[in-house]
Design an enzyme around this catalytic site. Structure first.
Site, PDB file in Angstrom:
ATOM      1  N   ARG A  63       0.778  -1.024   0.117  1.00  0.00           N
ATOM      2  CA  ARG A  63       0.108   0.020  -0.081  1.00  0.00           C
ATOM      3  C   ARG A  63       0.743   1.105  -0.162  1.00  0.00           C
ATOM      4  O   ARG A  63       0.458   2.274  -0.491  1.00  0.00           O
ATOM      5  CB  ARG A  63      -0.967  -0.052   1.288  1.00  0.00           C
ATOM      6  CG  ARG A  63      -2.239  -1.042   0.807  1.00  0.00           C
ATOM      7  CD  ARG A  63      -3.095  -1.313   1.977  1.00  0.00           C
ATOM      8  NE  ARG A  63      -2.223  -1.745   3.369  1.00  0.00           N
ATOM      9  CZ  ARG A  63      -2.121  -3.142   3.547  1.00  0.00           C
ATOM     10  NH1 ARG A  63      -2.418  -3.950   2.726  1.00  0.00           N
ATOM     11  NH2 ARG A  63      -1.326  -3.357   4.631  1.00  0.00           N
ATOM     12  N   GLU A 100       6.185 -11.120  13.444  1.00  0.00           N
ATOM     13  CA  GLU A 100       5.953 -11.693  14.782  1.00  0.00           C
ATOM     14  C   GLU A 100       6.249 -13.248  14.992  1.00  0.00           C
ATOM     15  O   GLU A 100       6.583 -13.692  15.918  1.00  0.00           O
ATOM     16  CB  GLU A 100       4.197 -11.788  14.896  1.00  0.00           C
ATOM     17  CG  GLU A 100       3.706 -12.179  16.172  1.00  0.00           C
ATOM     18  CD  GLU A 100       2.239 -11.919  16.138  1.00  0.00           C
ATOM     19  OE1 GLU A 100       1.821 -12.162  17.071  1.00  0.00           O
ATOM     20  OE2 GLU A 100       1.646 -11.187  15.197  1.00  0.00           O
TER      21      GLU A 100
END
Length: 180
Positions: A63, A100
């Site tokens: 994006r 993560e």
């Protein structure tokens, strides 16, 4: 009485439990789809940097390409993408960063930035700051000088702003959301 004018945050849709349970996904595609919202977003992203020398805008996949291209156009400067490993066709340099669960790699063309060029880094969302930091490292390895890092959304609880400011970078975010 009229309605208060919309802010960038008003155009962003929240999707509960995406991509995993407990996550509140901040969907900027609704912002991009609205012509007024998108123009407001681009104008506000570049506003703090108006009048500064910016040689190139760098956008982070994916994006950040949409935003960075629009910001570069408004500033009358070039645009450089930072992509996931294996997506750029020419000679690249790479930077690993932690996710993560595991790690990822981003790349930039080795000739995309000339030493001494001033760079504005742009992306849609600042969470932990890992991707942005990896992008910063790539830009600096090519000799680029970062004038600022601009984001639409800041998720302050995840610490990205503190992480990047701790490295000495100016952070500009249009709105913040609590939680993950």
């Amino acid at each position: 009485m009229g309605q208060a004018p919309k802010t960038v945050k008003d155009y962003i849709r929240t999707i509960v439990d995406f991509p995993h349970e407990g996550i509140m996904f901040r969907d900027v595609t609704t912002l991009f789809a609205d012509p007024r919202g998108f123009r407001m977003c681009v104008d506000q992203l570049l506003h703090p940097y108006t009048g500064q020398r910016i040689d190139k805008v760098v956008g982070l996949e994916a994006r950040g390409f949409i935003l960075g291209g629009a910001v570069a156009h408004q500033l009358g400067t070039g645009f450089v993408p930072i992509r996931k490993k294996g997506k750029l066709p020419h000679t690249t340099i790479s930077q690993e960063y932690q996710l993560e669960y595991g790690e990822a790699i981003v790349e930039i063309h080795d000739d995309a930035i000339e030493p001494g060029e001033t760079i504005l880094l742009v992306d849609d969302l600042l969470a932990t700051g890992g991707t942005a930091e990896a992008g910063i490292k790539l830009i600096e390895r090519l000799g680029g000088q970062i004038v600022g890092c601009a984001f639409v959304v800041d998720l302050p609880e995840l610490g990205g702003r503190d992480r990047l400011q701790g490295l000495g970078f100016d952070i500009h975010a249009l709105c913040a959301f609590d939680g993950l």
